[in-house]
Structures are given as C-alpha cells and as structure tokens.
Design a protein around this motif. Structure first.
Motif, PDB file in Angstrom:
ATOM      1  N   UNK A   2      30.745  52.538 -19.014  1.00 43.75           N
ATOM      2  CA  UNK A   2      30.863  51.672 -20.195  1.00 43.75           C
ATOM      3  C   UNK A   2      31.643  52.380 -21.306  1.00 43.75           C
ATOM      4  N   UNK A   3      32.703  51.738 -21.804  1.00 43.47           N
ATOM      5  CA  UNK A   3      33.515  52.335 -22.847  1.00 43.47           C
ATOM      6  C   UNK A   3      34.985  52.364 -22.458  1.00 43.47           C
ATOM      7  N   UNK A   8      33.049  46.722 -23.234  1.00 41.43           N
ATOM      8  CA  UNK A   8      31.741  46.236 -23.666  1.00 41.43           C
ATOM      9  C   UNK A   8      30.990  45.462 -22.587  1.00 41.43           C
ATOM     10  N   UNK A   9      31.513  45.449 -21.355  1.00 42.21           N
ATOM     11  CA  UNK A   9      30.768  44.835 -20.252  1.00 42.21           C
ATOM     12  C   UNK A   9      29.470  45.617 -20.067  1.00 42.21           C
ATOM     13  N   UNK A  10      28.403  44.922 -19.733  1.00 43.32           N
ATOM     14  CA  UNK A  10      27.099  45.588 -19.703  1.00 43.32           C
ATOM     15  C   UNK A  10      27.005  46.601 -18.559  1.00 43.32           C
ATOM     16  N   UNK A  11      26.159  47.593 -18.761  1.00 43.13           N
ATOM     17  CA  UNK A  11      25.947  48.678 -17.800  1.00 43.13           C
ATOM     18  C   UNK A  11      24.456  48.823 -17.546  1.00 43.13           C
ATOM     19  N   UNK A  12      24.095  48.835 -16.269  1.00 41.33           N
ATOM     20  CA  UNK A  12      22.697  49.026 -15.883  1.00 41.33           C
ATOM     21  C   UNK A  12      22.610  50.203 -14.920  1.00 41.33           C
ATOM     22  N   UNK A  13      21.682  51.108 -15.176  1.00 41.98           N
ATOM     23  CA  UNK A  13      21.523  52.269 -14.304  1.00 41.98           C
ATOM     24  C   UNK A  13      20.911  51.873 -12.971  1.00 41.98           C
ATOM     25  N   UNK A  14      21.349  52.506 -11.894  1.00 42.27           N
ATOM     26  CA  UNK A  14      20.765  52.296 -10.567  1.00 42.27           C
ATOM     27  C   UNK A  14      20.283  53.655 -10.063  1.00 42.27           C
TER      28      UNK A  14
END
Length: 576
Positions: free
Chosen positions: A424-425, A497-503
């Motif tokens: 992200x960024x 700015x697309x969302x980021x989710x940890x896996x």
C-alpha cells in the motif's frame, strides 16, 4: 480567490506558532505577506490538478547520477530517463541540485540557484513538462559557507538573524541527536560569545524559525520551485526544525504547526502540490506527520526497509508481519512512500519498538558481514547507537546465514522489490537499485564518508553499454525491476490507496491482499522468504486466480500452494 475563512485558517496557524513571541502587529504583517504571495502566484497561474494512481512511481536520483563530459548533467539525465525509465516511472525525485559545500548537496549555499555543472532552472522546467518533479527543501539548516550565513555574519538581509544561536546556559541535556559530533559551536560574534546549533554537521548550521522571516523565505523558495515545474516537496530533516530548551528538540508542536501552515498554503495555490515529510524516526513519531489529514500528503514508510531486509536475511516474516498487520491504512490521497534504498542507508531508528535488542544486534552483525559501514548518533551519557547502516540493497541482501554463498541473491533482490512495489502506497526506487549496484568502496576510500558507498555515479556510455547487453548484471536487474513496475501500472488493486489486508501464512511466507477502490479487483501477494521450497494451504478461491508474474503456480492436492525459494506470486481475479 482567498476567502475570509482561508485567511482565518492561515492566521490561526501563525498564531499557534508565534503568538507567545510576537505582537499582534507583527503577526498581521507576516500574515499579509503570505496572503500577497498566494494572490500574486494565483494571478499568474491557472488551476492545475493532478492525482495519484497505480501508475504513480518515483525514481530517486542525483541530477548527476548519470553523467557525460559533453553535456550538463540534467540534460544527460533527461535523455537517459526518456529512453530507459519513462515507461516505468512518472516522477523524478532529484536530490538537492543547489550549490552546496558538503553532504552531497544537503549543505545548501543558495536555494535560488542550480549548481552550474548540473544545468539551470530551465532544464528542470523542461523535465517537468513530461514528468512530475520532486525536489528537496533543505529546511532545517544551511551551509556555513553559504549566502545566508555570510550575510548573517555581516548583519545583512537576507540572512540577518536567520541562524540559531544560544547562550552557554541553554539546556540541551534532553536533545535527541541524529549524529555524534559536538552539537554546539562557540563563536565570538556581535561583541558577545554565542553558540551555533549544528544538528547534522559542523558545515550545516540550523536555521532559526523563531524568526518568521525564515519561514517566509521558505514559502518564497517553494513558490520559486513551483515556477520551475517542481510540484512535490521533500521537507528534509523536518522533525528537528523547532528547538526549546529543556526539551528533546524534536517533533515539537511548532514544527507540526509549520507543516500545517505549508500544507494550508499549498492547498490555496492554483497549482496542486504535494508535501512529503522526511522523518527517519520510530514508527509512532513518523506516523504523527500525517496529523489529522492536515500535515504531510505523503510520509516515507521508514520501517519497511529494515524490516523487509531483516525478513529476507533471517528467512522469518514474524517482525514484518506483526508490523504490517498494525500499520494503519492511509486515507484518500494521503500516502506511504515505500522504498528499500535511498541515498543514505538503512535507517535503524525506525526499528525501535519493532525489533528487540537481540534481534537487532544479530541483524547489524549480518549487515556488517555483508559489507555495511555504520553511522552513529549520540544518546544520553555519551553513549553512541547505530543510526543507519550504510550499504547498498544489493550488498545487504547478497548473502545470509542460510545462504552463505549467495546462491539466491537475485531472487531475494527481486522479491524484496516485489513486496515494496505491491505494498500500500507509492513505490520509490533509488537509481542505483535499478542496476543492482554494489558498495562504492573506491569513493569511500577517497572521502571516508560512510554514506558515499551508496552514491555511485554512472558514466552515460558505461551504463548504456551494460544495458544493451543481455547478460550483464545491470541489464538483468534493470529488466526484472522494470517488469514488476510494468505489471503494477495496469492493476487497479495497486492504487496507492487501495485497501491492504494482512494474510498469515506462517513465518517463512509473507503475504497480503490488495483490493481496488471500486472492489472489482483483488490481488493476493505472496512471497516465500526462505531458501527452501515452501508448501502452504491456501483458500480454494485463490486457486482459480491467475498469476500476474509469468510463472505458472504449482498446486498440490488442489489445496497446497508450492513456492520456489524466494518466489513471489501476485494472484488476481481479473487479468489485464
């Protein structure tokens, strides 16, 4: 047109900074000066807007990162950029191109000039017609051999009262230091003994922002830069700007208020600009420079480089995973600027609170084995601590305790950049990193400056010939990184700015999910951090996705993903 509300906001920031030092009449004067600067600029400029996207990426360079004896360096760089970089980067961050007396440009002698051997302002303007240009505002200090300091010594404008002097009773016991030299320098001036404040080096004298004329000067410098095509401003060493006796003299309230004021001013200008704060500090302090969405537009993601390099060297995602899981998502148009390498080194302060002492010591030992020099800072009781590791990314990742011969150096290098580019960024790649450049030991022997190991300058003919051949190290690294950037530019899920989710795939694998703003595209980014083949159970929905990397994904028993050593895959539900 400036409204009453606009002026009220400007005045509020000025009051927050100067009310206890200046009379209302004085603040009125400086408020009016700022208003006139904005009005005069807007009269001459039509409204221009720009936005960030998945195509936004930066190359960090010196104006003479590539040079030729035949032309001024900025013209040489422009030609090289057009041929080799323009399809992968839309923004150039030129490190200081002003006349300077030391520190590779960061001891500025005159902010209103371009160093003659590099070119002139029209060269900058010409580049800005086809690419965004980012430039440094070296705002904390100025050269001891510069125009302002010479005037300071003569009590002449501009320069009079521009530099910070304190007396012998000034309490500096709590000051947080980024270097280990003596902070104060005694001078006999104006019939009395004073001490000059020198945060970064004896040649870099700190400016006195208690004098509003210094702040006005930098607003004028910003306008001057915009007039020559610069639209992104890196506020160098901004955290140290304001000093108060008996305090840490870092991250003070007035510093944050000055950034808010500069953001406020840029928001009122017809030409849209971006402010980036350079704060090589622990995570919480660094994040504070977003303010309440009213300070920096972008901040450097300083914790990413050391944690990322550590994860690859020790084949363990635990620290990187924990950090990224807790890292807040950015708000619209506010961004992390992601990087692995810069012109300095790998910052160690951003690991505070993230790596324990034993882990950090092992990390530094491994970096030393790989050829790192170290720059130190002074803490209380005259103790010195590592401030940064001075080493190129290529050398930092070349060998590890798990891979002592460096069998997988290329895979480690490419996958570390793949993580940074997909995170992200906005990705920023240092010019030398595009070619897998090693430590410049020859330059270090000549200068003795640790940071010079990472500041190699390329002869145009030399680098052009190396890129023409398919089998050179430079050509291989360049093509690999260009491929990653090329893929990124086509994916909506890689918008900054697309969302980021940890896996969580366990400590040998690092992964996260990116989801486009319109929710139509999902990309699963997975990297094997080890020199062994890894097998991990994954969601069955991922098995139907396509790998944006050219390699075919290997699935076992319709449920296990098989990853080669240091392999990265980007799985997407939509193919472009």
């Amino acid at each position: 047109m400036l409204t009453q509300k606009d002026q009220k906001n400007l005045r509020s920031k000025l009051d927050n900074i100067y009310k206890i030092f200046l009379s209302k009449k004085d603040i009125d004067y400086f408020e009016n000066e700022i208003v006139q600067i904005i009005r005069q600029f807007n009269k001459k400029n039509l409204k221009k807007k720009k936005s960030i996207s998945e195509k936004t990426s930066l190359v960090i360079c010196y104006a003479d990162s590539v040079y030729s004896e035949r032309k001024k360096s900025i013209k040489v760089f422009k030609s090289f950029y057009q041929k080799k970089f323009k399809n992968y980067f839309n923004t150039i961050h030129f490190l200081p191109f002003y006349p300077s007396s030391s520190d590779s440009g960061f001891a500025v002698k005159d902010h209103y000039k371009v160093e003659n051997k590099l070119g002139n302002w029209f060269d900058i303007k010409n580049i800005s017609k086809s690419s965004n240009v980012m430039a440094d505002m070296v705002i904390n200090h100025s050269s001891a051999r510069g125009f302002w300091f010479k005037n300071f010594l003569k009590k002449k404008e501009p320069g009079k009262d521009y530099f910070l002097t304190v007396d012998s009773k000034y309490n500096t016991s709590k000051v947080v230091r980024p270097r280990d030299h003596k902070l104060l320098k005694k001078i006999n001036i104006f019939k009395k003994s004073d001490y000059l404040w020198r945060t970064f080096s004896p040649d870099q004298i700190d400016l006195n922002f208690r004098n509003p004329s210094v702040l006005i000067e930098f607003i004028k410098i910003m306008i001057h830069l915009i007039n020559y095509g610069v639209t992104i401003f890196r506020l160098d060493a901004i955290a140290y700007l304001w000093k108060e006796k008996g305090t840490k003299c870092i991250n003070l309230k007035q510093t944050h208020e000055i950034i808010k004021l500069l953001r406020n001013i840029t928001n009122l200008l017809n030409v849209q600009t971006t402010i980036i704060t350079e704060t090589n500090l622990p995570e919480k302090e660094n994040l504070s420079y977003f303010g309440k969405n009213d300070e920096a537009n972008w901040i450097y993601n300083f914790s990413l480089p050391p944690l990322l390099i550590h994860a690859f060297l020790f084949e363990n995602s635990s620290f990187l995973n924990k950090w990224s899981k807790n890292l807040p998502n950015t708000k619209n148009e506010n961004c992390y600027l992601n990087f692995i390498a810069s012109h300095d080194g790998i910052g160690i302060r951003p690991t505070e609170g993230l790596l324990n002492e034993k882990t950090l010591n092992n990390f530094l030992k491994r970096l030393k084995k790989n050829g790192s020099k170290f720059s130190y800072r002074k803490v209380q009781n005259k103790v010195k601590k590592v401030y940064e590791a001075n080493i190129t990314v290529f050398d930092a990742l070349k060998k590890s305790d798990y891979d002592p011969q460096g069998e997988f150096y290329l895979e480690r290098y490419v996958s570390s950049h793949a993580i940074m580019i997909s995170f992200e960024g906005i990705p920023a790649i240092y010019f030398n990193s595009m070619f897998g450049t090693s430590n410049d030991e020859a330059k270090f022997i000549i200068t003795g400056n640790n940071r010079d190991v990472n500041r190699y300058k390329w002869n145009l003919k030399n680098i052009t010939n190396k890129l023409k051949a398919n089998n050179t190290k430079q050509s291989i690294f360049y093509n690999k990184l260009c491929n990653l950037l090329s893929i990124r530019r086509k994916q909506k899920a890689f918008h900054p700015n697309a969302s980021r989710l940890n896996l969580d795939f366990g400590k040998k694998i690092y992964g996260f999910k990116r989801i486009s703003k319109d929710k139509k595209q999902t990309i699963i980014c997975i990297t094997n951090l080890s020199s062994k083949i890894q097998k991990t159970k994954i969601d069955k929905n991922y098995l139907e996705m396509k790998n944006l990397m050219s390699s075919k994904i290997i699935i076992e028993n319709k449920q296990f993903l098989i990853l080669k050593p240091f392999e990265t895959i980007w799985l997407t539900n939509t193919q472009k």
